[in-house]
Design a protein around this motif. Structure first.
Motif, short mmCIF file in Angstrom:
data_model
loop_
_atom_site.label_atom_id
_atom_site.label_comp_id
_atom_site.label_asym_id
_atom_site.label_seq_id
_atom_site.Cartn_x
_atom_site.Cartn_y
_atom_site.Cartn_z
N ASP A 121 -1.24 -42.96 -21.05
CA ASP A 121 -0.72 -42.35 -22.57
C ASP A 121 0.53 -42.59 -22.74
O ASP A 121 1.10 -43.03 -23.64
CB ASP A 121 -1.68 -40.97 -22.46
CG ASP A 121 -1.19 -40.22 -23.77
OD1 ASP A 121 -1.94 -40.54 -24.66
OD2 ASP A 121 -0.02 -40.05 -23.99
N GLU A 122 1.38 -42.12 -21.62
CA GLU A 122 2.91 -42.12 -21.74
C GLU A 122 3.47 -43.67 -21.75
O GLU A 122 4.40 -43.99 -22.65
CB GLU A 122 3.48 -41.40 -20.60
CG GLU A 122 5.00 -41.30 -20.61
CD GLU A 122 5.61 -40.56 -21.73
OE1 GLU A 122 6.80 -40.62 -21.96
OE2 GLU A 122 4.86 -39.93 -22.54
N ASN A 125 2.78 -44.80 -25.29
CA ASN A 125 3.74 -44.32 -26.18
C ASN A 125 5.37 -44.57 -26.09
O ASN A 125 5.60 -45.05 -27.12
CB ASN A 125 3.69 -42.62 -25.83
CG ASN A 125 4.70 -41.76 -26.60
OD1 ASN A 125 4.85 -42.27 -27.74
ND2 ASN A 125 5.19 -40.73 -25.87
N TYR A 157 -0.56 -43.29 -31.05
CA TYR A 157 0.92 -43.51 -31.43
C TYR A 157 1.01 -44.47 -32.48
O TYR A 157 2.25 -44.81 -32.73
CB TYR A 157 1.59 -43.67 -30.20
CG TYR A 157 1.36 -42.51 -29.12
CD1 TYR A 157 2.04 -41.37 -29.40
CD2 TYR A 157 0.82 -42.73 -27.91
CE1 TYR A 157 1.73 -40.39 -28.56
CE2 TYR A 157 0.68 -41.70 -26.86
CZ TYR A 157 1.17 -40.56 -27.29
OH TYR A 157 0.94 -39.53 -26.33
#
Length: 490
Positions: A121-122, A125, A157
């Protein structure tokens, strides 16, 4: 938002005109900044070699510039002492109008193992925040469970999620299997889909039938990626266009052909001089870009960085199925080991290893895993006398489901008693959250949030790079480094 508006206006300029009435637009994704040099010089093109031509590339009118992901991240940190995030920001600065595209290995991100969902996820992003627009997401085993987190994060995102099928040939792969896989990816919410033919295995008429069938069942854009290794690439693109493909991947001629993509310029010329298609691309800007890269190509050939063995047509790729990036690095590895005389033997061993491992497509990281085992089987003189942990993890199920189940007999040979504990669930379900741990582990080196991700994916090389950056204040000319001819560790 202004950048997005500029890109939309650029594409609007390529709309229908009196000259183009009745013709269909074929879009191009340019790969010279990523797969072109990954396939021919093991991803050693430096950012400072790219900067002078980025504004010109931005004038061409491409659908996208593929410029990041794949092996570019690893190579930047490990060999070039460059910050890959800074490369991305630099390309975005000098090419504001054209969409930037990256290649992501699903749950593997840009590394060689699965990472936790919070890390995925990061990473997605930060990739989008630093300039990426389109993320091409694939899994080396075509296990769609390994695409879920990346696609979900990309949509979350605001990125364009391109779900990808890794094309391959084997006794167990069929067109129906590929169509089913594309439909499954479509249902996952992908904004577009891609057939990724990393070894140049697609043939023109088989591609026509496959694209025709897929286009009859989906309403989102279909992109095609192939390589020129077998000599079929350009013909494959022509038949794909006739069947309805929307976008094709090509490389400007100085870093095209051989194990790279088919050349951009002749395909643009062909479509623009056809009765049924047009590209809307700026050939003048394209030619200026090609002229810029030509001396770089010549210098790389003169230094041996670009091996001429990788520039010729080899129809045997249809047997060995070795993708371009894997082949260029395999040549480098065998050269360092003074074992180039075993090149053909290793190529013949690769299909046998692939069969033992359940016929995975050959694409990172499965290509490196299969290739390494083939090398070990060859140089030791005994099959599976030495077995890397990554091969064991494939057998354990830690990379996902293989195309067909690995036999119990082979699993016991590789794992012994542990063969009874192979997993069948999504591998990432067993991985605890990793992001906070990485923050603590690399705290002393962090100068930007992205450093956490760099450290988590490539801990050893990243720490060496962080130390270099601290010592040099990121001011040393990367061209002075002597690491361009090193090879990826296995």
């Amino acid at each position: 938002m202004a950048v997005d508006k500029a890109r939309e206006e650029t594409r609007a300029d390529k709309g229908a005109t009196a000259e183009n009435d009745g013709k269909r637009l074929i879009k191009f994704t340019e790969t010279i900044l990523r797969d072109g040099h990954q396939s021919l010089i093991a991803t050693r093109m430096r950012t400072d070699e790219m900067i002078p031509i980025l504004e010109t590339l931005d004038e061409v009118g491409y659908n996208a510039l593929e410029c990041w992901g794949g092996a570019t991240f690893d190579a930047s940190v490990r060999f070039l002492n460059e910050d890959p995030w800074e490369r991305l920001r630099t390309i975005r600065k000098y090419a504001p109008k054209t969409k930037l595209q990256m290649l992501l290995r699903g749950q593997n991100l840009l590394g060689y193992k699965h990472y936790a969902d919070d890390m995925v996820d990061e990473f997605v992003n930060r990739s989008l925040a630093n300039g990426i627009d389109i993320i091409r997401i694939f899994d080396a085993f075509n296990d769609t469970r390994n695409l879920e987190s990346s696609i979900r994060a990309c949509k979350k995102y605001g990125g364009h999620a391109q779900g990808t099928l890794s094309f391959t040939i084997s006794p167990v792969h069929t067109p129906d299997m590929f169509v089913k896989l594309i439909l499954e990816i479509d249902q996952m919410g992908a904004d577009s889909v891609c057939i990724k033919d990393m070894a140049g295995l697609l043939d023109p008429y088989g591609t026509y039938a496959l694209v025709k069938e897929i286009k009859s069942k989906i309403n989102i854009p279909l992109e095609l990626h192939t390589h020129a290794t077998s000599g079929l690439g350009s013909m494959t693109y022509l038949k794909a266009a006739e069947a309805g493909v929307d976008i094709i991947d090509t490389a400007l001629s100085p870093f095209a052909e051989g194990t790279s993509q088919p050349s951009t310029e002749p395909l643009v010329y062909t479509f623009d001089h056809s009765d049924g298609f047009y590209t809307g691309l700026n050939m003048d800007a394209m030619n200026r870009a090609s002229e810029y890269f030509r001396p770089i190509r010549e210098a790389d050939i003169a230094s041996g960085l670009m091996d001429t063995k990788l520039l010729s047509v080899d129809i045997n790729t249809l047997i060995y199925q070795v993708p371009g990036g894997m082949l260029s690095n395999l040549v480098s590895q065998l050269k360092q080991a003074n074992a180039m005389d075993k090149f053909e033997t290793v190529l013949k061993e690769i299909p046998a290893v692939r069969e033992d491992l359940g016929y995975p497509p050959l694409v990172t990281p499965s290509s490196q895993i299969v290739g390494t085992q083939a090398v070990l089987n060859t140089v030791t003189g005994e099959r599976y006398k030495m077995v890397p942990n990554e091969v064991k993890d494939v057998v354990r199920g830690k990379y996902g489901s293989t195309t067909i189940p690995i036999s119990d007999e082979f699993a016991e040979k590789i794992l012994g008693e542990e063969a009874k504990n192979r997993i069948t669930h999504r591998p990432a379900d067993d991985i605890e959250p990793e992001l906070e741990k990485a923050k603590r582990e690399f705290a002393e080196y962090i100068e930007q949030p992205e450093d956490i991700l760099t450290g988590a994916m490539f801990p050893g090389p990243a720490v060496e790079f962080f130390k270099y950056r601290q010592a040099q204040k990121y001011g040393q000319d990367a061209s002075l480094l002597d690491t361009r001819d090193e090879v990826y560790p296995v």
